[in-house]
Design an enzyme around this catalytic site. Structure first.
Site, PDB file in Angstrom:
ATOM      1  N   LYS A   1       0.813  -1.219   0.000  1.00 35.10           N
ATOM      2  CA  LYS A   1       0.000   0.000   0.000  1.00 35.10           C
ATOM      3  C   LYS A   1       0.845   1.266   0.000  1.00 35.10           C
ATOM      4  O   LYS A   1       2.021   1.252   0.336  1.00 35.10           O
ATOM      5  CB  LYS A   1      -0.987  -0.029   1.168  1.00 35.10           C
ATOM      6  CG  LYS A   1      -2.163  -0.963   0.826  1.00 35.10           C
ATOM      7  CD  LYS A   1      -3.331  -0.851   1.747  1.00 35.10           C
ATOM      8  CE  LYS A   1      -4.456  -1.757   1.214  1.00 35.10           C
ATOM      9  NZ  LYS A   1      -5.548  -1.906   2.166  1.00 35.10           N
TER      10      LYS A   1
ATOM     11  N   ARG B   1      -3.987 -10.081   4.722  1.00 38.77           N
ATOM     12  CA  ARG B   1      -4.303 -10.073   3.283  1.00 38.77           C
ATOM     13  C   ARG B   1      -3.101  -9.554   2.504  1.00 38.77           C
ATOM     14  O   ARG B   1      -2.694  -8.411   2.688  1.00 38.77           O
ATOM     15  CB  ARG B   1      -5.527  -9.177   3.049  1.00 38.77           C
ATOM     16  CG  ARG B   1      -5.998  -9.089   1.612  1.00 38.77           C
ATOM     17  CD  ARG B   1      -7.223  -8.179   1.519  1.00 38.77           C
ATOM     18  NE  ARG B   1      -7.691  -8.056   0.154  1.00 38.77           N
ATOM     19  CZ  ARG B   1      -7.210  -7.198  -0.727  1.00 38.77           C
ATOM     20  NH1 ARG B   1      -6.241  -6.383  -0.387  1.00 38.77           N
ATOM     21  NH2 ARG B   1      -7.687  -7.164  -1.956  1.00 38.77           N
TER      22      ARG B   1
HETATM   23  C1  8Y7 Z   1      -8.280  -4.156   1.483  1.00 44.38           C
HETATM   24  C2  8Y7 Z   1      -9.329  -4.928   0.959  1.00 44.38           C
HETATM   25  C3  8Y7 Z   1      -8.351  -3.826  -0.640  1.00 44.38           C
HETATM   26  C4  8Y7 Z   1      -8.058  -4.211   2.883  1.00 44.38           C
HETATM   27  C5  8Y7 Z   1      -9.900  -5.759   3.013  1.00 44.38           C
HETATM   28  C6  8Y7 Z   1      -5.382  -3.003  -2.004  1.00 44.38           C
HETATM   29  C7  8Y7 Z   1     -10.305  -5.291  -1.296  1.00 44.38           C
HETATM   30  C8  8Y7 Z   1      -6.623  -2.243  -2.156  1.00 44.38           C
HETATM   31  N1  8Y7 Z   1      -7.667  -3.495   0.467  1.00 44.38           N
HETATM   32  N2  8Y7 Z   1     -10.138  -5.723   1.709  1.00 44.38           N
HETATM   33  N3  8Y7 Z   1      -9.368  -4.696  -0.366  1.00 44.38           N
HETATM   34  N4  8Y7 Z   1      -8.890  -5.033   3.601  1.00 44.38           N
HETATM   35  N5  8Y7 Z   1     -10.662  -6.529   3.812  1.00 44.38           N
HETATM   36  O1  8Y7 Z   1      -4.330  -2.299  -1.918  1.00 44.38           O
HETATM   37  O2  8Y7 Z   1      -7.183  -3.556   3.471  1.00 44.38           O
HETATM   38  O3  8Y7 Z   1      -5.332  -4.236  -1.985  1.00 44.38           O
HETATM   39  S1  8Y7 Z   1      -8.066  -3.248  -2.261  1.00 44.38           S
END
Ligand code: 8Y7
Length: 274
Positions: free
Chosen positions: A221, A255
């Protein structure tokens, strides 16, 4: 702590890795690479072999400034991949969407978790999640993605995020959701300044104390871009440091894009706990 989906169980007493599988052509870091179903399956198999417990599939890019995807397009992109993966791999599948109809179709096709960056605030979403009795990830976002980066930073980010999550928990329980289906997420990078993100990262324990599983997504990020002056493909070390801080604070689901590297970090932490 466990999550349940049908006959599957996910033990959250040790941290679990969620691997990111993007199927959006405009996604900000894996853009267009895994569009084809076979490629998506191969990538999912690879992540599971590397130690991912959950595969998160998203066809609506949530990156700041991304254009909206229509319901038809989202279903067309994501459904064949969900069907293919759920038929071929025995892992947990998560659907990253905010649309009620996509949630419903995905869960019927085998998705185990609804990952909604809008925390079930779109029309019909909460009802579907309750009806299907599916674990959901409720994420904090300051505003809708389209204009989140222009929002002023919240005065007290810990308080704001906690109040928001408690309000969403309340709405879910009132609608009949089981407490054991709720996962929380602080929403790193969504309408937050670098200082906000660092404050949240330093205080994950404060949210672990709420006694719901905490999902943490900091992989690649822009907080690491800003802090370290790194381009998107140079943020692995920063992301691993973030993942380790989150795991040490008790976050149960991490994640990530880089599964193998994060699994190594997890194993080192697990080894010193024994
Ligand atoms: C997150 C996410 C994204 C996160 C959850 C990226 C879909 C942007 N970020 N879902 N999604 N938490 N639960 O940089 O921080 O992956 S998208």
């Amino acid at each position: 702590m466990h999550l349940r989906s049908g006959t599957k169980q996910l033990d959250l007493n040790s941290p679990k890795i969620m691997g990111i599988l993007n199927v959006t052509p405009d996604s900000f870091s894996d853009g267009g690479k895994f569009e084809q179903v076979d490629n998506a399956l191969k990538q999912a198999i690879k992540m599971v072999e590397q130690g991912a417990s959950i595969i998160d599939i998203g066809a609506e890019s949530t990156r700041p400034g991304a254009t909206a995807v229509s319901l038809d397009e989202e279903l067309t992109r994501v459904m064949p991949i969900i069907e293919k993966i759920s038929a071929n791999i025995n892992c947990w599948l998560s659907i990253d969407t905010s649309k009620a109809m996509v949630m419903k179709e995905a869960v019927l096709a085998g998705a185990d978790i609804i990952n909604d960056v809008r925390a079930l605030r779109n029309k019909g979403a909460l009802e579907i999640a309750v009806k299907e009795n599916t674990p959901v990830c409720l994420m904090h976002m300051q505003d809708q993605t389209e204009n989140m980066q222009v929002q002023a930073a919240p005065q007290n980010v810990l308080r704001n995020v906690k109040d928001f999550l408690l309000e969403r928990i309340e709405a879910c329980l009132e609608a009949g959701m089981q407490k054991s289906n709720i996962i929380l997420d602080l929403g790193f990078g969504f309408g937050k300044s670098l200082e906000d993100n660092l404050t949240l990262l330093a205080h994950i324990k404060y949210f672990v104390a709420l006694k719901y599983p905490i999902l943490t997504g900091v992989s690649r990020k822009s907080m690491f871009g800003k802090l370290l002056n790194r381009e998107i493909n140079e943020r692995l070390a920063g992301s691993l440091a973030g993942a380790m801080i989150a795991m040490q604070a008790g976050s149960q689901i991490i994640r990530v894009h880089d599964v193998q590297e994060t699994v190594d970090v997890m194993r080192v932490l697990q080894a010193i706990k024994k």
